[in-house]
Scaffold this active site. Sequence first.
Site, short mmCIF file in Angstrom:
data_model
loop_
_atom_site.label_atom_id
_atom_site.label_comp_id
_atom_site.label_asym_id
_atom_site.label_seq_id
_atom_site.Cartn_x
_atom_site.Cartn_y
_atom_site.Cartn_z
N CYS A 266 4.23 1.52 4.44
CA CYS A 266 4.71 2.64 3.62
C CYS A 266 5.53 3.66 4.42
O CYS A 266 6.61 4.05 3.97
CB CYS A 266 3.57 3.33 2.89
SG CYS A 266 1.96 2.62 3.11
N ARG B 94 -3.66 -4.69 12.93
CA ARG B 94 -4.75 -3.71 13.08
C ARG B 94 -5.69 -4.17 14.17
O ARG B 94 -6.12 -5.31 14.20
CB ARG B 94 -5.50 -3.53 11.77
CG ARG B 94 -4.61 -2.80 10.76
CD ARG B 94 -5.24 -2.61 9.41
NE ARG B 94 -4.19 -2.20 8.49
CZ ARG B 94 -4.30 -2.22 7.18
NH1 ARG B 94 -5.42 -2.64 6.62
NH2 ARG B 94 -3.30 -1.84 6.41
N GLN C 216 1.27 -8.90 4.36
CA GLN C 216 1.15 -8.22 3.06
C GLN C 216 2.34 -8.52 2.17
O GLN C 216 3.47 -8.53 2.64
CB GLN C 216 1.07 -6.71 3.27
CG GLN C 216 -0.19 -6.28 4.00
CD GLN C 216 -0.27 -4.76 4.12
OE1 GLN C 216 0.76 -4.09 4.19
NE2 GLN C 216 -1.48 -4.25 4.16
N ASP D 287 3.85 -6.55 0.19
CA ASP D 287 3.80 -5.12 -0.07
C ASP D 287 4.92 -4.66 -1.00
O ASP D 287 5.99 -5.28 -1.04
CB ASP D 287 3.90 -4.36 1.26
CG ASP D 287 3.08 -3.09 1.24
OD1 ASP D 287 2.49 -2.78 0.19
OD2 ASP D 287 3.02 -2.42 2.28
N HIS E 212 6.44 -0.68 -2.71
CA HIS E 212 6.28 0.74 -2.95
C HIS E 212 7.27 1.18 -4.01
O HIS E 212 8.45 0.87 -3.91
CB HIS E 212 6.48 1.54 -1.66
CG HIS E 212 5.42 1.24 -0.65
ND1 HIS E 212 5.65 0.43 0.44
CD2 HIS E 212 4.12 1.61 -0.60
CE1 HIS E 212 4.52 0.32 1.12
NE2 HIS E 212 3.58 1.01 0.52
N LYS F 51 -6.38 5.54 -8.45
CA LYS F 51 -5.90 4.16 -8.43
C LYS F 51 -6.64 3.31 -9.44
O LYS F 51 -7.69 3.72 -9.96
CB LYS F 51 -6.05 3.56 -7.04
CG LYS F 51 -7.48 3.61 -6.52
CD LYS F 51 -7.58 3.13 -5.08
CE LYS F 51 -8.98 3.38 -4.55
NZ LYS F 51 -9.34 2.61 -3.40
N HIS G 121 1.64 2.43 -4.27
CA HIS G 121 1.46 1.26 -3.40
C HIS G 121 0.99 0.13 -4.29
O HIS G 121 0.01 0.29 -5.00
CB HIS G 121 0.38 1.49 -2.34
CG HIS G 121 0.57 2.75 -1.55
ND1 HIS G 121 1.17 2.77 -0.32
CD2 HIS G 121 0.21 4.03 -1.81
CE1 HIS G 121 1.16 4.01 0.15
NE2 HIS G 121 0.59 4.79 -0.74
ZN LIG Z 1 1.66 1.35 1.11
#
Ligand SMILES: [Zn+2]
Length: 602
Positions: free
Chosen positions: A296, A325, A343, A345, A347, A430, A476
Amino acid sequence: MAKHIHEFTEIDAMRHSTAHLLAAALNELYPGTQFGVGPVIENGFYYDVKTPKTLSAEDFEMIENKMRELAGRKLPFTRREMPIDEAIEFFAGRGQTYKVELLRDLKTRGTTNLKEEELQDFDPEKPLVASVYETGEFVDLCRGPHVTDTGKIGAFKLNKIAGAYWRGNSENDQLTRVYGLAFATQTELDEFLRWQEEAEKRDHRKLGKEMGLFVFSDLVGPGLPLWTPKGTMLRETLNDFVWSLRKAYDYQRVTIPHITKKDLYETSGHWAKYAEDLFKIKTREDHLFAMKPMNCPHHTQIYASEQRSYRDLPIRYAETTMVYRDEQSGELSGLSRVLSITQDDAHVFCRVSQIGQEAEIVWNIIQTFYNAFGFTLVPRLSRRDSAAPEKYLGAAEDWDKAEQALRDILSEKKVEWTDGPGEAAFYGPKIDFMAKDSLGRSWQVATIQLDFNQPKSFGLTCVNEQSEKEQIVMIHCAIMGSFERFISIAIEHFAGAFPIWLAPVQVRLLPVSDAFADAAMLFVRRLRAAGIRAEMDADAGTIGAKVRKSETEKIPLSIVFGQKEVDGGALQIRVRGVKEPLILSADEFIEYAVKVSSERSA
Ligand SMILES: [Zn+2]
Ligand SMILES: [Zn+2]
């Protein structure tokens, strides 16, 4: 292991009583045994003990028999209270040094818990009593509760033995932890054992290896899976599916580097909050960089590169990429816990007024995606704890609008959902989706996460109708979240038998001998040209061995290829899980394979 903060239920009392029963049996079988603690855990209990003889799983049968004998005697659990000093003397007299240590703690600190927070109510002036429970000959220091007598104990089975340090401290004595399962009835215990056996068969670490999807290397390190061509094919199939769904809603792909200056995470706040989880890199010029643990912050910088107008919004960025991580190596396990996480991902940058519409798009994508796997989804609205508004960032009216928008979608979709007051992140509400797999296990999978925080930290705005700068909101919305975790769940859900649309190898040709390999390969090429993932087993082994290998690797369609097939005879297609072969001409088969692989159904 289950947390012990929950209320003690009836089954817990029974499970814990079974721990006493185990201790009572050990006390009779091995006089001089010293006892640590015996709490309830998920599906059962354990007891930490120090026996004069080293215990092994081979002793389980004898111990269980003794437990049954004691249960049959219907021994009552009798509670007695003793002044603390008397209790210390009592257990010291029986050589129970661990119990004495617990009692001394109780005397000086008011608790046997090592955590400080339980100390608050302790009044050292108050005379203390300890409660002990007697079960036949066995006496235990315990708060209870228990069942009334050992006859009320249900079905149990000792199932595991392990070493455990007294009070979890490696400087203390090493004890033996004997684990047991306990259920109200034998039927429930049997059902659980069957379920457990099935879960073990489906373990993705075992199946992933058999199917040749990913490997680990000691040189690369634990928690860093290496994806084989087959595994990569699987990832690409999943990725293409997610992208096809997003593309239909005007998402745009972006690409970012995997590292960043620390400044990015100082601005976002991640450097202060998650410093321990970051892999850090020192450059030759002595600057500190980090491997990205999330995408992000990078994505915000693409948004922030221009002043956006309200007319530009929503802007939807998508990217499939790895994040890193730093986890403790002891916590890494198969694909469930890894250091390199891929991911899918995305946004969405939008106005508060657009939250409803954008969240609904994400919802639709999630629903279509998970339907293709036969997962049942149960959404949860994770919202503010209204009693503690100070815990949350952003204007109360924006929260109200955002929560209302999510609530509206939930009621529009006419699905069962659960309410999660206090489950919101501090930066936004969320919707979390729980997926139930074929073994009945629930996994938290996708989320639609609203975020008021990063737009604020990075000053993300649009110019609104009044020509004023208006702070925007970010959503997200990863669909799988982590490919690694999703694939581990999918392998176990399907027991490795992926539906045709997902299988990395859809069709395998098994030439009867070398003489038919060229002809088989020609057919493989025809299948590939039609978009089918086909391959040939060119091994020198017998046809029986090739068939078995195809079965182990859970290939959906296998075709034995010999003289008859070369001569243009009908193909006998072995369909995974089906006894009778499918008989089709080569052309018919291609048509069939194209059709079934384009239908994304579980
Ligand atoms: Zn994010
Ligand atoms: Zn007890």
